[in-house]
Design a protein around this motif. Structure first.
Motif, PDB file in Angstrom:
ATOM      1  N   LEU A  97      55.496  43.862  65.814  1.00 36.70           N
ATOM      2  CA  LEU A  97      55.269  42.496  65.348  1.00 36.70           C
ATOM      3  C   LEU A  97      56.485  41.680  65.757  1.00 36.70           C
ATOM      4  CD1 LEU A  97      53.615  40.417  63.781  1.00 36.70           C
ATOM      5  CD2 LEU A  97      54.801  41.153  61.719  1.00 36.70           C
ATOM      6  N   SER A  98      56.329  40.872  66.777  1.00 38.88           N
ATOM      7  CA  SER A  98      57.445  40.079  67.273  1.00 38.88           C
ATOM      8  C   SER A  98      57.674  38.873  66.377  1.00 38.88           C
ATOM      9  CB  SER A  98      57.169  39.622  68.706  1.00 38.88           C
ATOM     10  OG  SER A  98      57.053  40.741  69.537  1.00 38.88           O
ATOM     11  N   LYS A  99      58.932  38.574  66.161  1.00 39.96           N
ATOM     12  CA  LYS A  99      59.295  37.414  65.355  1.00 39.96           C
ATOM     13  C   LYS A  99      60.252  36.545  66.150  1.00 39.96           C
ATOM     14  CE  LYS A  99      58.479  39.415  60.881  1.00 39.96           C
ATOM     15  NZ  LYS A  99      58.960  39.589  59.533  1.00 39.96           N
ATOM     16  N   PHE A 100      60.155  35.263  65.911  1.00 47.28           N
ATOM     17  CA  PHE A 100      61.029  34.294  66.559  1.00 47.28           C
ATOM     18  C   PHE A 100      62.314  34.127  65.757  1.00 47.28           C
ATOM     19  CE2 PHE A 100      56.939  33.183  68.323  1.00 47.28           C
ATOM     20  CZ  PHE A 100      57.246  32.800  69.619  1.00 47.28           C
ATOM     21  N   PHE A 101      63.421  33.953  66.474  1.00 42.12           N
ATOM     22  CA  PHE A 101      64.703  33.570  65.899  1.00 42.12           C
ATOM     23  C   PHE A 101      64.966  32.151  66.367  1.00 42.12           C
ATOM     24  CE2 PHE A 101      64.892  38.143  66.553  1.00 42.12           C
ATOM     25  CZ  PHE A 101      65.322  38.587  65.313  1.00 42.12           C
ATOM     26  N   PHE A 102      65.686  31.369  65.561  1.00 44.22           N
ATOM     27  CA  PHE A 102      65.907  29.964  65.888  1.00 44.22           C
ATOM     28  C   PHE A 102      67.390  29.628  65.861  1.00 44.22           C
ATOM     29  CE2 PHE A 102      61.935  30.489  63.535  1.00 44.22           C
ATOM     30  CZ  PHE A 102      61.042  30.189  64.549  1.00 44.22           C
ATOM     31  N   TYR A 103      67.803  28.856  66.857  1.00 43.86           N
ATOM     32  CA  TYR A 103      69.190  28.432  66.972  1.00 43.86           C
ATOM     33  C   TYR A 103      69.235  26.958  67.335  1.00 43.86           C
ATOM     34  CZ  TYR A 103      69.994  33.446  67.553  1.00 43.86           C
ATOM     35  OH  TYR A 103      70.013  34.801  67.373  1.00 43.86           O
ATOM     36  N   LYS A 104      70.059  26.210  66.642  1.00 48.02           N
ATOM     37  CA  LYS A 104      70.381  24.863  67.087  1.00 48.02           C
ATOM     38  C   LYS A 104      71.338  25.057  68.250  1.00 48.02           C
ATOM     39  CE  LYS A 104      73.276  22.031  64.923  1.00 48.02           C
ATOM     40  NZ  LYS A 104      73.879  21.078  63.979  1.00 48.02           N
ATOM     41  N   ILE A 105      71.143  24.290  69.336  1.00 46.16           N
ATOM     42  CA  ILE A 105      71.952  24.505  70.540  1.00 46.16           C
ATOM     43  C   ILE A 105      72.690  23.235  70.929  1.00 46.16           C
ATOM     44  CG2 ILE A 105      69.938  24.053  72.011  1.00 46.16           C
ATOM     45  CD1 ILE A 105      71.242  25.954  74.103  1.00 46.16           C
ATOM     46  N   ASP A 106      73.936  23.442  71.347  1.00 48.18           N
ATOM     47  CA  ASP A 106      74.752  22.392  71.954  1.00 48.18           C
ATOM     48  C   ASP A 106      75.118  22.943  73.332  1.00 48.18           C
ATOM     49  OD1 ASP A 106      76.475  20.345  72.599  1.00 48.18           O
ATOM     50  OD2 ASP A 106      78.056  20.984  71.231  1.00 48.18           O
ATOM     51  N   LEU A 107      74.481  22.416  74.378  1.00 48.40           N
ATOM     52  CA  LEU A 107      74.628  22.945  75.732  1.00 48.40           C
ATOM     53  C   LEU A 107      75.443  21.996  76.590  1.00 48.40           C
ATOM     54  CD1 LEU A 107      73.797  24.940  78.020  1.00 48.40           C
ATOM     55  CD2 LEU A 107      71.719  23.571  78.274  1.00 48.40           C
ATOM     56  N   ASN A 108      76.489  22.546  77.193  1.00 48.73           N
ATOM     57  CA  ASN A 108      77.276  21.821  78.184  1.00 48.73           C
ATOM     58  C   ASN A 108      77.184  22.590  79.498  1.00 48.73           C
ATOM     59  OD1 ASN A 108      78.432  19.703  76.469  1.00 48.73           O
ATOM     60  ND2 ASN A 108      79.395  21.426  75.427  1.00 48.73           N
ATOM     61  N   THR A 109      77.781  22.072  80.549  1.00 49.55           N
ATOM     62  CA  THR A 109      77.692  22.725  81.853  1.00 49.55           C
ATOM     63  C   THR A 109      78.244  24.147  81.822  1.00 49.55           C
ATOM     64  OG1 THR A 109      77.903  20.569  82.903  1.00 49.55           O
ATOM     65  CG2 THR A 109      78.282  22.486  84.294  1.00 49.55           C
ATOM     66  N   ASP A 110      79.373  24.359  81.156  1.00 48.12           N
ATOM     67  CA  ASP A 110      80.016  25.667  81.170  1.00 48.12           C
ATOM     68  C   ASP A 110      80.152  26.315  79.799  1.00 48.12           C
ATOM     69  OD1 ASP A 110      80.393  25.780  83.958  1.00 48.12           O
ATOM     70  OD2 ASP A 110      82.098  24.428  83.803  1.00 48.12           O
ATOM     71  N   SER A 111      79.477  25.775  78.791  1.00 44.03           N
ATOM     72  CA  SER A 111      79.565  26.383  77.465  1.00 44.03           C
ATOM     73  C   SER A 111      78.291  26.118  76.664  1.00 44.03           C
ATOM     74  CB  SER A 111      80.778  25.835  76.704  1.00 44.03           C
ATOM     75  OG  SER A 111      80.604  24.461  76.423  1.00 44.03           O
ATOM     76  N   ILE A 112      78.042  27.046  75.772  1.00 45.09           N
ATOM     77  CA  ILE A 112      76.919  26.927  74.846  1.00 45.09           C
ATOM     78  C   ILE A 112      77.455  27.206  73.449  1.00 45.09           C
ATOM     79  CG2 ILE A 112      74.719  27.924  74.082  1.00 45.09           C
ATOM     80  CD1 ILE A 112      74.222  28.841  76.951  1.00 45.09           C
TER      81      ILE A 112
END
Length: 162
Positions: free
Chosen positions: A103-118
């Motif tokens: 039973l697959s479950k989703f995980f959730f993350y708020k993301i702040d994405l830059n060119t060289d960092s997450i």
């Protein structure tokens, strides 16, 4: 005897806190409709984890594959995911894939994405609510975004290596 019980409970509590997982759900925030941000594609290293890297590749115009690599071949895990927006905030819906998942479950993350960092912020595991529709989950997230307890306190940082 009480001292041994107290020590055992303390060790278990510390292990639970240190290895806490983000909130998981059988439904995603919504379906994949946000175009894949090409800045995600590449190899990323988790800060303070020398033996762990993540290779993100394009799956299609909306989704991506993630290969989590550890020290050895047997330490490899596979995921796929996509981005959703809730009130202008970017979130990742991540799903583990593999033959052992029943039973697959989703995980959730708020993301702040830059060119060289997450920077990722996990939804706290302390959420007890379960949702049967994406619309109800998305509404719940929207109503709780401003609450300080809604995300785990520690952010997860990655840097691009390739």
């Amino acid at each position: 005897l009480m001292k041994i019980i107290f020590q055992s409970v303390s060790v278990l509590l510390c292990a639970f806190i240190l290895f806490a997982c983000p909130y998981e759900s059988v439904v995603p925030i919504d379906s994949p409709t946000v175009p894949l941000d090409k800045k995600l594609i590449g190899t990323w290293k988790k800060l303070n984890a020398e033996d762990e890297s993540y290779v993100i590749s394009e799956r299609d115009e909306y989704t991506f594959n993630i290969e989590k690599r550890g020290k050895s071949e047997s330490d490899t895990e596979h995921f796929w995911g996509y981005e959703s927006h809730v009130d202008g905030i970017r979130f990742l819906n991540i799903l583990r894939v593999g033959p052992t998942d029943t039973l697959s479950k989703f995980f959730f993350y708020k993301i702040d994405l830059n060119t060289d960092s997450i920077r990722l912020f996990e939804l706290t595991e302390n959420i007890d609510e379960e949702f049967s529709t994406s619309a109800s989950l998305k509404n719940f997230i929207s109503n709780n975004l401003k609450n300080t307890y809604f995300f785990n306190k520690e952010e997860i940082n990655y840097i691009r290596v390739l």
